[in-house]
Design an enzyme around this catalytic site. Structure first.
Site, PDB file in Angstrom:
ATOM      1  N   GLN A 118     -36.759  -9.320  -3.188  1.00  0.00           N
ATOM      2  CA  GLN A 118     -37.183  -8.400  -4.249  1.00  0.00           C
ATOM      3  C   GLN A 118     -36.616  -8.764  -5.616  1.00  0.00           C
ATOM      4  O   GLN A 118     -37.061  -8.218  -6.634  1.00  0.00           O
ATOM      5  CB  GLN A 118     -36.762  -6.965  -3.902  1.00  0.00           C
ATOM      6  CG  GLN A 118     -37.473  -6.426  -2.675  1.00  0.00           C
ATOM      7  CD  GLN A 118     -37.101  -4.991  -2.417  1.00  0.00           C
ATOM      8  OE1 GLN A 118     -36.080  -4.699  -1.829  1.00  0.00           O
ATOM      9  NE2 GLN A 118     -37.923  -4.062  -2.902  1.00  0.00           N
ATOM     10  N   HIS A 147     -36.851  -1.115   7.019  1.00  0.00           N
ATOM     11  CA  HIS A 147     -37.591  -1.463   5.800  1.00  0.00           C
ATOM     12  C   HIS A 147     -37.024  -2.750   5.180  1.00  0.00           C
ATOM     13  O   HIS A 147     -37.773  -3.650   4.788  1.00  0.00           O
ATOM     14  CB  HIS A 147     -37.486  -0.293   4.816  1.00  0.00           C
ATOM     15  CG  HIS A 147     -38.201  -0.496   3.516  1.00  0.00           C
ATOM     16  ND1 HIS A 147     -39.354   0.192   3.184  1.00  0.00           N
ATOM     17  CD2 HIS A 147     -37.939  -1.312   2.463  1.00  0.00           C
ATOM     18  CE1 HIS A 147     -39.753  -0.205   1.976  1.00  0.00           C
ATOM     19  NE2 HIS A 147     -38.917  -1.107   1.513  1.00  0.00           N
ATOM     20  N   GLU A 148     -35.683  -2.832   5.112  1.00  0.00           N
ATOM     21  CA  GLU A 148     -35.066  -4.015   4.489  1.00  0.00           C
ATOM     22  C   GLU A 148     -35.225  -5.260   5.351  1.00  0.00           C
ATOM     23  O   GLU A 148     -35.392  -6.365   4.827  1.00  0.00           O
ATOM     24  CB  GLU A 148     -33.585  -3.742   4.186  1.00  0.00           C
ATOM     25  CG  GLU A 148     -33.332  -2.610   3.199  1.00  0.00           C
ATOM     26  CD  GLU A 148     -34.222  -2.678   1.962  1.00  0.00           C
ATOM     27  OE1 GLU A 148     -34.490  -3.781   1.455  1.00  0.00           O
ATOM     28  OE2 GLU A 148     -34.691  -1.618   1.510  1.00  0.00           O
ATOM     29  N   CYS A 195     -41.122   1.804  -2.065  1.00  0.00           N
ATOM     30  CA  CYS A 195     -40.479   0.505  -2.221  1.00  0.00           C
ATOM     31  C   CYS A 195     -40.387   0.153  -3.705  1.00  0.00           C
ATOM     32  O   CYS A 195     -41.345   0.368  -4.453  1.00  0.00           O
ATOM     33  CB  CYS A 195     -41.320  -0.551  -1.491  1.00  0.00           C
ATOM     34  SG  CYS A 195     -40.623  -2.199  -1.572  1.00  0.00           S
ATOM     35  N   LEU A 196     -39.236  -0.396  -4.116  1.00  0.00           N
ATOM     36  CA  LEU A 196     -39.058  -0.785  -5.519  1.00  0.00           C
ATOM     37  C   LEU A 196     -40.048  -1.873  -5.933  1.00  0.00           C
ATOM     38  O   LEU A 196     -40.317  -2.045  -7.122  1.00  0.00           O
ATOM     39  CB  LEU A 196     -37.626  -1.283  -5.764  1.00  0.00           C
ATOM     40  CG  LEU A 196     -36.508  -0.239  -5.624  1.00  0.00           C
ATOM     41  CD1 LEU A 196     -35.149  -0.894  -5.825  1.00  0.00           C
ATOM     42  CD2 LEU A 196     -36.703   0.907  -6.599  1.00  0.00           C
ATOM     43  N   HIS A 215     -38.626  -6.646   4.823  1.00  0.00           N
ATOM     44  CA  HIS A 215     -38.688  -7.461   3.599  1.00  0.00           C
ATOM     45  C   HIS A 215     -38.312  -8.914   3.899  1.00  0.00           C
ATOM     46  O   HIS A 215     -38.921  -9.848   3.373  1.00  0.00           O
ATOM     47  CB  HIS A 215     -37.716  -6.931   2.538  1.00  0.00           C
ATOM     48  CG  HIS A 215     -38.311  -5.907   1.623  1.00  0.00           C
ATOM     49  ND1 HIS A 215     -39.412  -6.160   0.841  1.00  0.00           N
ATOM     50  CD2 HIS A 215     -37.949  -4.631   1.350  1.00  0.00           C
ATOM     51  CE1 HIS A 215     -39.705  -5.077   0.133  1.00  0.00           C
ATOM     52  NE2 HIS A 215     -38.839  -4.133   0.427  1.00  0.00           N
ATOM     53  N   GLY A 224     -32.007   0.735  -0.888  1.00  0.00           N
ATOM     54  CA  GLY A 224     -31.949  -0.564  -0.236  1.00  0.00           C
ATOM     55  C   GLY A 224     -32.604  -1.598  -1.130  1.00  0.00           C
ATOM     56  O   GLY A 224     -33.478  -1.266  -1.934  1.00  0.00           O
TER      57      GLY A 224
HETATM   58 NI    NI Z   1     -38.778  -2.165  -0.240  1.00  0.00          NI
END
Ligand code: NI
Length: 170
Positions: free
Chosen positions: A51, A133-134, A91-92, A137, A46
Site C-alpha cells: 500500500q 485483510h492485511e 481499505c486505505l 494485501h 492496518g
Molecule cells: Ni487494506
C-alpha cells in the site's frame, strides 16, 4: 518519522504477491516505523507494504489506533481458521468504499517479527478481520475481490471519483 505516500487501487503492486522479507536489518526497522506513522496519519488500523508501493511481505496493525498495541507481521501465513462472520470492510487503498465481507471468525497466524523471530498470533473480531485483510494485501488481494464483478466495479469507480475530487480541491 516519515509519512509515506499511499498507492491506490488499481496500482499493479496491490495486485501481486509480495516478495518475502529476507533482511531483518535497520532499514527494515525504519520502514516499519514509517509504516506505523503512515497508518496513524491516515486513521487506519492496518497497513501492508504494497500500500506504500513496496512489494514486501510486511504489514503493521493496531486495532486500537493509539500506538499501544503495535503488531508487526512479516512473511505471515494463516495456519488455522474457525467459524464464519460478516464484517464491514474498508481499505486505505480504496478510500470512501465499504462492503460487508464474509470471512472466518477466528484465525491463527504464523509470522516473523522485526528481528526475524517466528511467533504465532490468534485473533477474532476486529483483530481477526485485520489480520486477514492485511495478509490478503500481501497475496495481492483486496476486499473488493470478494464481491461480484458488478459490485467491485461500482465500489472502485466510486473511490476513483472521490480521489479525483480530493485532488482537485488540494
Ligand atoms: Ni487494506
Amino acid at each position: 518519522m516519515a509519512i509515506l505516500p499511499l498507492v491506490y487501487e488499481p496500482a499493479a503492486v496491490l495486485k501481486k504477491v509480495a516478495e518475502p522479507v529476507v533482511d531483518f536489518n535497520d532499514e527494515l526497522q525504519v520502514l516499519i516505523n514509517d509504516m506505523f506513522d503512515t497508518m496513524y496519519a491516515n486513521n487506519g488500523c492496518g497497513l501492508a507494504a504494497p500500500q506504500i508501493g513496496k512489494s514486501l511481505s510486511l504489514s503493521v496493525i493496531d486495532t486500537k489506533g493509539k500506538g499501544l498495541e503495535k503488531i508487526v507481521i512479516i512473511n505471515p501465513v494463516i495456519i488455522e481458521t474457525r467459524g464464519e462472520h460478516e464484517m464491514e470492510a474498508g481499505c486505505l487503498s480504496i478510500p470512501g468504499s465499504y462492503a460487508i465481507i464474509k470471512r472466518p471468525a477466528w484465525v491463527k497466524v504464523k509470522a516473523q517479527d522485526a528481528t526475524g523471530k517466528f511467533f504465532e498470533i490468534e485473533g477474532e473480531g476486529l483483530l481477526g478481520e485485520c489480520l486477514q485483510h492485511e495478509i490478503d494485501h500481501l497475496n495481492g488481494k483486496l476486499f473488493v475481490d470478494y464481491l461480484s464483478s458488478l459490485k467491485r466495479k461500482i465500489l472502485t469507480e466510486k473511490s476513483r471519483k472521490i480521489r479525483k475530487r480530493l485532488k482537485r480541491n488540494n
